[in-house]
Scaffold this active site. Structure first.
Site, short mmCIF file in Angstrom:
data_model
loop_
_atom_site.label_atom_id
_atom_site.label_comp_id
_atom_site.label_asym_id
_atom_site.label_seq_id
_atom_site.Cartn_x
_atom_site.Cartn_y
_atom_site.Cartn_z
CB ALA A 1 -0.92 -0.01 1.22
CG ASN B 1 2.57 -8.97 6.84
OD1 ASN B 1 3.60 -9.41 7.35
ND2 ASN B 1 1.48 -8.77 7.52
NE ARG C 1 -7.17 -17.44 2.38
CZ ARG C 1 -6.24 -16.58 2.05
NH1 ARG C 1 -6.03 -15.52 2.81
NH2 ARG C 1 -5.49 -16.76 1.00
CG HIS D 1 -5.74 -9.86 6.13
ND1 HIS D 1 -4.94 -9.30 5.16
CD2 HIS D 1 -6.80 -9.01 6.27
CE1 HIS D 1 -5.48 -8.17 4.74
NE2 HIS D 1 -6.61 -7.98 5.39
P1 ADP Z 1 0.13 -3.42 3.43
O1 ADP Z 1 -0.08 -4.77 2.81
O2 ADP Z 1 -1.10 -2.83 3.95
O3 ADP Z 1 0.95 -2.53 2.56
P2 ADP Z 1 2.46 -4.38 4.81
O4 ADP Z 1 2.49 -5.24 6.00
O5 ADP Z 1 2.89 -4.95 3.52
O6 ADP Z 1 1.01 -3.75 4.73
O7 ADP Z 1 3.37 -3.10 5.05
C1 ADP Z 1 3.23 -2.28 6.17
C2 ADP Z 1 4.59 -1.69 6.48
O8 ADP Z 1 4.47 -0.64 7.43
C3 ADP Z 1 5.57 -2.69 7.06
O9 ADP Z 1 6.76 -2.69 6.34
C4 ADP Z 1 5.76 -2.21 8.49
O10 ADP Z 1 7.03 -2.52 9.03
C5 ADP Z 1 5.57 -0.71 8.33
N1 ADP Z 1 5.24 -0.02 9.58
C6 ADP Z 1 4.41 -0.46 10.55
N2 ADP Z 1 4.36 0.42 11.56
C7 ADP Z 1 5.17 1.45 11.23
C8 ADP Z 1 5.58 2.64 11.88
N3 ADP Z 1 5.13 2.96 13.10
N4 ADP Z 1 6.44 3.47 11.25
C9 ADP Z 1 6.93 3.15 10.03
N5 ADP Z 1 6.61 2.02 9.38
C10 ADP Z 1 5.74 1.18 9.95
#
Ligand code: ADP
Length: 632
Positions: A152, A179, A463, A570
């Site tokens: 995202a 993720n 699921r 999820h």
């Molecule tokens: P999505 O599929 O919604 O994009 P992901 O899990 O692929 O979600 O990516 C979310 C990202 O945001 C991860 O890399 C995670 O480490 C990062 N993240 C989570 N919390 C924070 C934060 N407080 N500051 C910066 N990055 C963050």
């Protein structure tokens, strides 16, 4: 190497001096000079490491061969190899998010030291801190600040930059991709071009008819049914025999699959834009296979699969586009607070790994793309008491719901926080998605059996239904059973299938009887189940469990069995957003300057997310958020 001296019967002064020098310079270690190699199993396969020792020191560490995941494993390999040499230690810091790769590399170098006659304790000091906490707060500015570098976040960042905005992405982990880079890269969208290769069976027609003849739960549902019906009537009158699909049918299945509790407007916005997202991602280089299938829990044959390990085919092209457009992606930078000025979000406060403070100021908007909360045990149990802390997860450690916490602090609303999905077919005990005998290419050639060798579920089920059925089986686990017709050298996670067999993670046998024996199943049980299944394939009907998809029989030896068990996967709930991805407060009012996309949001998937709907959602809503910021 044995050294001899020509002054045999005398005390050799040169040799004694050499001995004293070696002992003094290496402490307890009697490390021999030379090149040593060791191989240790990492995350996906063996990591082959070459270590060169010279004058009692580690002169170089080189990874000769590995299959670790791009952006995660290779980052750990580069960082740790360098630290080991720079600081002469195998006690190099583990790269968070790449713990398995880190441990394997360090273990391989330890093995080399031992083989060279060295003493590990002489190479065990901690790496000194590589920075210090700054006393001042650093201020950075851009039009848009994106928090999180998963699907995202990166899709939002690249879309925003394409639209001319300046963007900074901050990421709390040392590695990018969230993720998304660990996923099986299944992407759902109606795609007329590829779906015309698939037949429409009577069973599938019945599924459409059932959904469009249901009593609607509200007007948005009624309108959606009406729109699907109009498209389906047109389809039937056209006389075509290929698979029916359209964004409206994808939306109706998403709504029904999530128990009719999601927001129809969000779902429709999502399914109307997924094909455009797919084509945009393809234009950036996402390697989409030219075949659709039905992923686990996807409910329809609209799942596209990437021809690359895990989610690297998604994150790779986005990262490369971001680099081309000079978008800074700041890793090890954790956002912890939203900045509010005059009733508007104007930035985020963040902290780096040394505790130094930063404010990232956004002239247009902050986009939260921080992912879900599957690894925030407290949050997940508070939302759903059944999710006890001992339950494993498929998620990376950074998935702790930070975006939700920050937004709650400034009055944001949340939707469906109690809806957390457990993935049915993960690796028992570790909970990872890995370890399969086949590529993730749909379910049509696989059956699932319990320890007694019997099927117990329709494998194309939702699921949550699948998980509930597995939990009732002996030891709460099951096996994927497939034949060799769908097995390639590597699976979707870059793991070598034969290596997994050798490690005992997958079972393989030339006959079903032999497989049965390996799995200690009752004699004849698996053989009976498979022959019953093969008869169902011919008849295209499953009288016992109601399976809908049947491609080929299971008949080509060797046969494979992969142990599978449920794992938390999820979080469907999250921040309340509107169709422009603007975050809403608890009374439904737009919070100015704040957008959210991806797993951090709620309302799209209801109580149960369809398999293959997450990747498509996060990439699509990342784009929607960025476009909305540019427009507003
Ligand atoms: P999505 O599929 O919604 O994009 P992901 O899990 O692929 O979600 O990516 C979310 C990202 O945001 C991860 O890399 C995670 O480490 C990062 N993240 C989570 N919390 C924070 C934060 N407080 N500051 C910066 N990055 C963050």
């Amino acid at each position: 190497m044995k050294k001899t001296c020509f002054m045999k019967n005398f005390v050799c002064i040169i040799c004694t001096a050499f001995l004293i020098f070696t002992t003094v310079s290496c402490g307890k270690s009697k490390l021999k000079n030379g090149t040593y190699t060791a191989s240790v199993y990492g995350n996906n396969d063996y990591i082959n490491v070459q270590t060169v020792f010279s004058a009692g020191k580690i002169a170089s560490v080189k990874v000769l061969q590995h299959s670790e995941t791009r952006f995660i494993g290779d980052f750990a390999i580069d960082t740790i190899s360098k630290d080991i040499v720079d600081y002469q230690t195998v006690n190099a810091d583990t790269v968070s998010g790449a713990t398995v790769t880190s441990a394997a590399l360090k273990a391989a170098v330890q093995q080399c030291i031992t083989d060279a006659g060295g003493d590990i304790s002489a190479f065990n000091k901690p790496v000194p801190p590589k920075g210090t906490k700054k006393d001042t707060v650093t201020v950075e500015k851009a039009d848009i600040i994106v928090v999180g570098s998963g699907g995202a976040g990166l899709s939002a960042a690249v879309t925003a930059a394409e639209g001319g905005a300046s963007v900074i992405v901050i990421e709390k982990m040392p590695v990018i991709g969230g993720n998304t880079i660990r996923c099986a890269s299944a992407f759902n969208t109606a795609d007329p071009e590829l779906q015309k290769l698939l037949p429409m069976t009577d069973t599938l027609k019945k599924a459409v008819l059932k959904a469009i003849n249901e009593k609607p739960v509200h007007t948005a549902h009624a309108q959606l049914i009406k729109d699907v019906k109009a498209k389906y009537d047109l389809y039937i009158s056209s006389g075509t025999s290929t698979l029916f699909d359209c964004p409206e049918w994808h939306a109706l299945q998403t709504f029904n699959g999530g128990d009719k509790v999601a927001d129809v407007a969000l779902i429709r916005k999502y399914t109307e834009n997924t094909l455009d997202t797919l084509h945009w991602m393809e234009s950036l280089g996402m390697p989409v296979r030219k075949k659709v299938s039905q992923g686990a829990g996807a409910l329809w044959q609209r799942t596209h699969q990437m021809d690359s390990p895990a989610g690297t085919g998604i994150i790779g092209p986005l990262y490369e586009a971001a680099v081309k457009m000079n978008i800074p992606i700041i890793t090890n930078m954790r956002a912890d607070k939203l900045i509010v000025e005059n009733d508007r979000i104007t930035g985020v406060h963040a902290v780096d790994k040394f505790g130094s403070e930063y404010t990232y100021m956004a002239s247009k908007a902050v986009i939260l793309a921080t992912g879900g909360y599957a690894n925030n045990k407290e949050m997940r149990q508070k939302s759903n008491p059944g999710l006890t802390p001992d339950m494993v997860s498929t998620n990376q450690p950074g998935t702790t719901g930070d975006g939700i916490v920050m937004a709650l602090e400034i009055g944001a609303g949340t939707t469906g926080m109690n809806y957390v999905q457990t993935y049915p077919l993960a690796t028992p005990r570790t909970g990872t998605l890995q370890g399969r005998a086949r590529k993730m290419s749909g379910l049509d050639n696989v059956i699932n059996v319990n320890k007694e060798g019997k099927r117990f579920v329709n494998e194309d089920a939702r699921r949550d239904a699948f998980v509930a059925a597995i939990k009732k089986q002996t030891d709460g686990m099951c096996y994927d059973i497939n034949d060799s017709s769908i097995v390639e050298v590597k699976n979707s996670f870059n793991e070598n299938v034969e290596t997994l067999v050798a490690l005992g993670r997958i079972y393989k046998a030339d006959t079903l009887a032999a497989l049965e024996e390996q799995l200690k199943m009752p004699e004849g049980s698996l053989q009976k189940t498979v022959s019953e299944y093969n008869r169902m394939v011919a008849a295209k009907t499953d009288p016992e469990f109601g399976r809908k998809l049947f491609a080929n029989p299971i008949e080509k030896p060797p046969f494979y069995a992969t142990p599978r068990a449920p794992s938390i996967h999820h979080t469907m709930g999250g921040l309340t957003i509107n169709t422009d991805a603007q975050v809403l407060d608890t009374s439904g009012k737009v919070i100015k300057g704040l957008y959210a996309a991806g797993e951090v949001t709620g309302g799209i998937h209801g109580s149960n997310r369809l398999g293959g709907n997450a990747t498509a959602d996060v990439l699509t809503f990342g784009r929607i958020a960025a476009k909305a910021v540019l427009k507003n």
